[in-house]
Design a protein around this motif. Structure first.
Motif, PDB file in Angstrom:
ATOM      1  N   VAL A  40       2.224   8.638   4.446  1.00 49.27           N
ATOM      2  CA  VAL A  40       2.510   9.358   4.685  1.00 49.27           C
ATOM      3  C   VAL A  40       1.315  10.616   5.137  1.00 49.27           C
ATOM      4  CG1 VAL A  40       4.858   9.843   3.381  1.00 49.27           C
ATOM      5  CG2 VAL A  40       2.920  11.146   2.019  1.00 49.27           C
ATOM      6  N   GLY A  41       1.631  11.255   5.883  1.00 51.54           N
ATOM      7  CA  GLY A  41       0.724  12.508   6.532  1.00 51.54           C
ATOM      8  C   GLY A  41      -0.733  11.758   6.228  1.00 51.54           C
ATOM      9  N   GLY A  54      -1.292  -1.700  19.576  1.00 50.78           N
ATOM     10  CA  GLY A  54       0.198  -2.135  19.159  1.00 50.78           C
ATOM     11  C   GLY A  54       0.834  -1.644  17.395  1.00 50.78           C
ATOM     12  N   PHE A  55      -0.481  -2.121  17.032  1.00 49.30           N
ATOM     13  CA  PHE A  55       0.478  -2.819  15.560  1.00 49.30           C
ATOM     14  C   PHE A  55      -0.090  -0.869  14.976  1.00 49.30           C
ATOM     15  CE2 PHE A  55      -1.105  -6.744  16.281  1.00 49.30           C
ATOM     16  CZ  PHE A  55       0.225  -7.630  15.550  1.00 49.30           C
ATOM     17  N   ALA A  56      -1.555   0.220  15.196  1.00 44.24           N
ATOM     18  CA  ALA A  56      -1.096   1.464  14.847  1.00 44.24           C
ATOM     19  C   ALA A  56       0.485   2.552  15.146  1.00 44.24           C
ATOM     20  CB  ALA A  56      -1.769   2.474  15.760  1.00 44.24           C
ATOM     21  N   LEU A  57       1.312   1.613  15.847  1.00 40.13           N
ATOM     22  CA  LEU A  57       2.312   2.156  16.545  1.00 40.13           C
ATOM     23  C   LEU A  57       3.320   1.531  15.909  1.00 40.13           C
ATOM     24  CD1 LEU A  57       1.714   2.089  20.762  1.00 40.13           C
ATOM     25  CD2 LEU A  57       1.714   3.565  19.354  1.00 40.13           C
ATOM     26  N   ILE A  58       3.302   0.529  15.407  1.00 37.34           N
ATOM     27  CA  ILE A  58       4.383   0.077  14.863  1.00 37.34           C
ATOM     28  C   ILE A  58       4.154   0.993  13.128  1.00 37.34           C
ATOM     29  CG2 ILE A  58       5.135  -1.626  13.262  1.00 37.34           C
ATOM     30  CD1 ILE A  58       4.236  -3.806  15.708  1.00 37.34           C
ATOM     31  N   LEU A  59       3.151   0.983  12.430  1.00 30.48           N
ATOM     32  CA  LEU A  59       2.888   1.819  11.741  1.00 30.48           C
ATOM     33  C   LEU A  59       3.292   2.429  11.484  1.00 30.48           C
ATOM     34  CD1 LEU A  59       0.951   1.130   8.205  1.00 30.48           C
ATOM     35  CD2 LEU A  59      -0.402   2.362   8.988  1.00 30.48           C
ATOM     36  N   LEU A  60       3.247   3.897  12.616  1.00 25.22           N
ATOM     37  CA  LEU A  60       3.976   5.207  13.131  1.00 25.22           C
ATOM     38  C   LEU A  60       4.871   5.182  13.239  1.00 25.22           C
ATOM     39  CD1 LEU A  60       0.676   6.048  15.014  1.00 25.22           C
ATOM     40  CD2 LEU A  60       0.919   6.715  12.317  1.00 25.22           C
ATOM     41  N   ASN A  61       5.248   4.463  13.075  1.00 30.90           N
ATOM     42  CA  ASN A  61       7.291   4.813  13.686  1.00 30.90           C
ATOM     43  C   ASN A  61       7.952   3.659  12.994  1.00 30.90           C
ATOM     44  OD1 ASN A  61       6.783   6.355  16.323  1.00 30.90           O
ATOM     45  ND2 ASN A  61       5.751   5.120  16.949  1.00 30.90           N
ATOM     46  N   PRO A  62       7.159   4.105  11.396  1.00 37.61           N
ATOM     47  CA  PRO A  62       8.083   2.789  10.402  1.00 37.61           C
ATOM     48  C   PRO A  62       9.957   2.576  10.557  1.00 37.61           C
ATOM     49  CG  PRO A  62       7.933   4.905   9.635  1.00 37.61           C
ATOM     50  CD  PRO A  62       7.696   4.942  10.606  1.00 37.61           C
ATOM     51  N   LEU A  63      10.031   1.438  10.077  1.00 36.30           N
ATOM     52  CA  LEU A  63      11.286   1.729   9.813  1.00 36.30           C
ATOM     53  C   LEU A  63      11.587   2.594   8.553  1.00 36.30           C
ATOM     54  CD1 LEU A  63      11.906  -2.287   8.872  1.00 36.30           C
ATOM     55  CD2 LEU A  63      12.883  -1.416  10.626  1.00 36.30           C
ATOM     56  N   GLN A  64      12.832   2.940   8.369  1.00 41.72           N
ATOM     57  CA  GLN A  64      13.568   4.076   7.630  1.00 41.72           C
ATOM     58  C   GLN A  64      13.045   3.340   6.250  1.00 41.72           C
ATOM     59  OE1 GLN A  64      12.618   7.590   8.147  1.00 41.72           O
ATOM     60  NE2 GLN A  64      11.862   6.264   9.542  1.00 41.72           N
ATOM     61  N   ILE A 113      -4.481   4.874  -0.620  1.00 42.00           N
ATOM     62  CA  ILE A 113      -2.711   3.844   0.143  1.00 42.00           C
ATOM     63  C   ILE A 113      -2.139   3.645  -0.989  1.00 42.00           C
ATOM     64  CG2 ILE A 113      -2.298   1.168   1.256  1.00 42.00           C
ATOM     65  CD1 ILE A 113      -4.817   2.153   3.117  1.00 42.00           C
ATOM     66  N   LEU A 114      -2.736   3.405  -1.835  1.00 41.69           N
ATOM     67  CA  LEU A 114      -2.663   2.049  -3.401  1.00 41.69           C
ATOM     68  C   LEU A 114      -2.124   3.276  -4.501  1.00 41.69           C
ATOM     69  CD1 LEU A 114      -5.078  -0.411  -4.201  1.00 41.69           C
ATOM     70  CD2 LEU A 114      -2.501  -0.774  -3.510  1.00 41.69           C
ATOM     71  N   LEU A 115      -2.274   4.169  -4.711  1.00 39.65           N
ATOM     72  CA  LEU A 115      -2.169   6.108  -4.743  1.00 39.65           C
ATOM     73  C   LEU A 115      -0.478   6.430  -4.149  1.00 39.65           C
ATOM     74  CD1 LEU A 115      -5.215   8.633  -5.669  1.00 39.65           C
ATOM     75  CD2 LEU A 115      -4.276   7.071  -7.380  1.00 39.65           C
ATOM     76  N   GLN A 116      -0.677   6.441  -2.923  1.00 40.81           N
ATOM     77  CA  GLN A 116       0.992   6.524  -2.416  1.00 40.81           C
ATOM     78  C   GLN A 116       1.835   5.108  -3.129  1.00 40.81           C
ATOM     79  OE1 GLN A 116       0.831   7.211   1.378  1.00 40.81           O
ATOM     80  NE2 GLN A 116      -0.799   9.490   1.237  1.00 40.81           N
ATOM     81  N   LEU A 117       1.319   4.555  -3.058  1.00 42.56           N
ATOM     82  CA  LEU A 117       2.627   3.422  -3.147  1.00 42.56           C
ATOM     83  C   LEU A 117       2.954   3.100  -4.587  1.00 42.56           C
ATOM     84  CD1 LEU A 117       0.984   0.920  -0.589  1.00 42.56           C
ATOM     85  CD2 LEU A 117       2.782   1.840  -0.679  1.00 42.56           C
ATOM     86  N   PRO A 118       4.243   2.613  -5.243  1.00 44.43           N
ATOM     87  CA  PRO A 118       4.571   1.579  -6.876  1.00 44.43           C
ATOM     88  C   PRO A 118       3.763   1.281  -7.477  1.00 44.43           C
ATOM     89  CG  PRO A 118       5.853   1.936  -5.499  1.00 44.43           C
ATOM     90  CD  PRO A 118       5.504   1.756  -4.211  1.00 44.43           C
ATOM     91  N   ALA A 119       3.601   1.519  -8.543  1.00 47.35           N
ATOM     92  CA  ALA A 119       2.836   0.409  -9.044  1.00 47.35           C
ATOM     93  C   ALA A 119       2.398  -1.599  -8.913  1.00 47.35           C
ATOM     94  CB  ALA A 119       3.158  -0.158 -10.348  1.00 47.35           C
ATOM     95  N   GLY A 120       1.888  -2.253  -8.200  1.00 50.07           N
ATOM     96  CA  GLY A 120       2.413  -2.891  -7.980  1.00 50.07           C
ATOM     97  C   GLY A 120       1.851  -3.960  -6.892  1.00 50.07           C
ATOM     98  N   TYR A 121       1.412  -2.699  -5.715  1.00 45.67           N
ATOM     99  CA  TYR A 121       0.879  -3.379  -4.655  1.00 45.67           C
ATOM    100  C   TYR A 121      -0.874  -3.827  -4.872  1.00 45.67           C
ATOM    101  CZ  TYR A 121       5.622  -2.085  -2.609  1.00 45.67           C
ATOM    102  OH  TYR A 121       6.673  -1.687  -1.603  1.00 45.67           O
ATOM    103  N   ASP A 122      -1.322  -3.320  -5.754  1.00 49.55           N
ATOM    104  CA  ASP A 122      -2.615  -4.208  -5.696  1.00 49.55           C
ATOM    105  C   ASP A 122      -2.693  -5.044  -4.901  1.00 49.55           C
ATOM    106  OD1 ASP A 122      -1.599  -4.285  -8.132  1.00 49.55           O
ATOM    107  OD2 ASP A 122      -3.867  -4.029  -9.140  1.00 49.55           O
ATOM    108  N   LEU A 123      -1.562  -6.226  -6.305  1.00 48.06           N
ATOM    109  CA  LEU A 123      -2.116  -7.618  -6.133  1.00 48.06           C
ATOM    110  C   LEU A 123      -1.788  -8.393  -3.947  1.00 48.06           C
ATOM    111  CD1 LEU A 123      -0.840  -8.948  -9.000  1.00 48.06           C
ATOM    112  CD2 LEU A 123      -3.167  -8.487  -8.895  1.00 48.06           C
ATOM    113  N   LEU A 124      -0.674  -7.600  -3.748  1.00 46.77           N
ATOM    114  CA  LEU A 124      -0.050  -7.387  -2.765  1.00 46.77           C
ATOM    115  C   LEU A 124      -1.577  -7.337  -1.426  1.00 46.77           C
ATOM    116  CD1 LEU A 124       3.297  -6.422  -2.545  1.00 46.77           C
ATOM    117  CD2 LEU A 124       3.022  -8.466  -2.918  1.00 46.77           C
ATOM    118  N   PHE A 125      -2.189  -6.487  -2.419  1.00 44.46           N
ATOM    119  CA  PHE A 125      -3.712  -6.535  -0.773  1.00 44.46           C
ATOM    120  C   PHE A 125      -4.423  -6.854  -0.763  1.00 44.46           C
ATOM    121  CE2 PHE A 125      -1.143  -2.100  -0.142  1.00 44.46           C
ATOM    122  CZ  PHE A 125      -1.151  -1.729   1.453  1.00 44.46           C
TER     123      PHE A 125
END
Length: 131
Positions: A40-41, A54-64, A113-125
């Motif tokens: 967010v934000g 093109g990828f920025a627009l996808i990020l800004l208009n996400p799936l809900q 980014i990682l502060l906005q996500l639930p725990a565990g995403y660090d490994l995916l990144f």
């Protein structure tokens, strides 16, 4: 610095060991659309500014997303959106895209980014240190 579209896709294609740029793009679109629903934000805006347009627009208009998905559920959701994917291939796909995103974002933005996500995403990144 904004990464050019071709360079971004080349990184995803190499990391995901995809046969074509089209395959890398299909995966990148799904993962970025799901990621955008979780950010967010200013953090989402700053990341979008570093991605090819093109990828920025996808990020800004996400799936809900009704709620933030755990890293495990994020992978499952990715598998559901990619035809023929399994949880194992989706884990690979998510990591190929998100590790490229992490390199594009840089360390300071990645922390936010990682502060906005639930725990565990660090490994995916592709980041192993807890935040």
């Amino acid at each position: 610095m904004t990464l050019r579209r071709e360079a971004f896709l080349a990184h995803v294609e190499e990391r995901g060991e995809y046969g074509t740029a089209a395959e890398a793009e299909r995966v990148a679109r799904v993962v970025l659309a799901l990621l955008g629903a979780h950010l967010v934000g200013a953090v989402r805006a700053q990341l979008a500014a570093r991605l090819p347009e093109g990828f920025a627009l996808i990020l800004l208009n996400p799936l809900q997303s009704a709620e933030p998905l755990s890293a495990e559920r994020f992978v499952r959701a990715t598998a559901a959106w990619i035809e023929g994917a399994t949880e194992q291939t989706a884990t690979w796909d998510v990591s190929a895209v998100l590790s490229t995103v992490a390199d594009t974002a840089g360390e300071d933005l990645m922390r936010q980014i990682l502060l906005q996500l639930p725990a565990g995403y660090d490994l995916l990144f592709g980041r192993s240190q807890p935040t």
